[in-house]
Every structure is written in structure tokens, then in C-alpha cells.
Design a protein around this motif. Structure first.
Motif, PDB file in Angstrom:
ATOM      1  N   TYR A  37       5.233 -17.765  11.801  1.00 57.16           N
ATOM      2  CA  TYR A  37       5.767 -18.090  10.484  1.00 57.16           C
ATOM      3  C   TYR A  37       6.159 -16.772   9.826  1.00 57.16           C
ATOM      4  O   TYR A  37       5.304 -15.911   9.614  1.00 57.16           O
TER       5      TYR A  37
ATOM      6  N   ILE B  73      10.225 -20.526  11.073  1.00 57.33           N
ATOM      7  CA  ILE B  73       9.181 -20.841  12.039  1.00 57.33           C
ATOM      8  C   ILE B  73       9.806 -20.651  13.414  1.00 57.33           C
ATOM      9  O   ILE B  73      10.816 -21.272  13.744  1.00 57.33           O
TER      10      ILE B  73
ATOM     11  N   THR C 252       4.641 -28.357   8.548  1.00 51.77           N
ATOM     12  CA  THR C 252       5.538 -27.657   9.464  1.00 51.77           C
ATOM     13  C   THR C 252       6.989 -28.113   9.332  1.00 51.77           C
ATOM     14  O   THR C 252       7.876 -27.470   9.846  1.00 51.77           O
TER      15      THR C 252
END
Length: 172
Positions: free
Chosen positions: A60, A69, A114
Motif C-alpha cells: 500500500y 495497492i 481493499t
């Protein structure tokens, strides 16, 4: 070297440098545990302010304009624009279920999934001041500890962002 070395869950080390090949570029060097080396360029216009890893070894990377990411080999998985231009006041931290948590200069604590959506937000405040002091700490009981203004320590549940308690040792 543009960033401190970071150790991934597999023991390999990542660090960022600034180079010039076909123009100025930011390069991430991946040093494997066996001593071999790989590197990849970043498509950032500015250097990476902050970085961390999740349990899968994904990287990240944060700067004022976006969160990227990347896979351990540098392949882009997802990119999130920082539409609010939050200025991060803490290290990035990945917690249970690969939730990314960070604190802003305004005293907000933000947890993102995410997929870059906000999972929860919370805040610290003491005497009208918003200010995160020191780094965020996460334990195996899914508790996030945050130092706030005036030496106040806060504990939050990382699963929902609810404040568990607040302690002001200086006033006791």
C-alpha cells in the motif's frame, strides 16, 4: 533513498529511490530474503509519503494524491484517488481482514477496505484540539491504540471503529 526500508511479511525488504532513465522516476527496490533484487518504477508524480503491507504481501503506497495497492512484484491491483486530500499524520497500518487504517492531521481515524471504500471513521479530540500524537498501534485483540492531544490514550475496536475507552493518565 527516498523512504525508510520496509520489511514485508515474507521477510523481503522494499525501499524507494529516485532515479533518472527516461525522465525522473521513483523506483521501488525489492530485496528478497535470498539476496536477489528486483525493482519497478512507480507512476507517481510525487514521492511516496507512506507505505505498508497486508497479510498477502501486497504493498500500500500513499502520497497526497492517491493510494496505490500493488502486488509484491509491483503490478497495480487498485488505485484510489485522495479526493479529500487528507494529510496523513500517522504511519499506514493494515489490520485484520487487510483493512488499511490511518490518522489524519485533523484527528480523524479512517479505515478503508481493499476496494478503497471507507469501512469506518472515528476521531480523537481533547480540549477542542484535534491532533494525533505518535503512531497507531494494533494488537491481536483487534484493538487500535491512538495517542491524542495532552497525553490522552484512546482505544478503538478495529472491526467497527467504536471507541472502547479513553484514558488521561496526566489527570489521574
Amino acid at each position: 533513498i527516498m523512504s525508510p526500508p520496509r520489511v514485508a511479511p515474507d521477510g523481503s525488504i522494499y525501499l524507494q529511490t529516485f532515479g533518472y532513465s527516461q525522465g525522473f522516476e521513483f523506483v521501488v527496490h525489492h530485496l528478497l530474503a535470498d539476496g536477489t533484487h528486483q525493482s519497478f518504477s512507480l507512476d507517481f508524480e510525487n514521492y511516496v509519503d507512506n507505505s505498508t503491507f497486508d497479510s498477502k504481501g501486497n504493498i500500500y503506497l500513499w502520497n497526497w494524491e492517491k493510494l496505490s495497492i500493488l502486488s509484491p512484484s509491483g503490478k497495480k491491483i487498485r488505485e484510489c484517488k485522495n479526493n479529500s486530500h487528507d494529510q496523513i499524520a500517522s504511519e499506514l497500518l493494515t489490520v485484520s481482514n487487510n483493512i488499511l487504517v490511518y490518522a489524519t492531521e485533523e484527528g480523524k481515524i479512517i479505515a478503508k477496505n481493499t476496494d478503497c471504500s471507507i469501512f469506518w471513521t472515528s476521531s480523537v479530540e481533547s480540549d477542542g484540539k484535534h491532533d494525533i500524537q505518535y503512531q497507531l498501534i494494533y494488537d491481536e485483540n483487534n484493538t487500535l491504540y491512538v495517542g491524542g492531544p495532552g497525553g490522552v490514550l484512546y482505544a478503538f475496536n478495529v472491526n467497527d471503529g467504536k471507541q472502547l475507552w479513553k484514558s488521561d493518565p496526566a489527570s489521574e
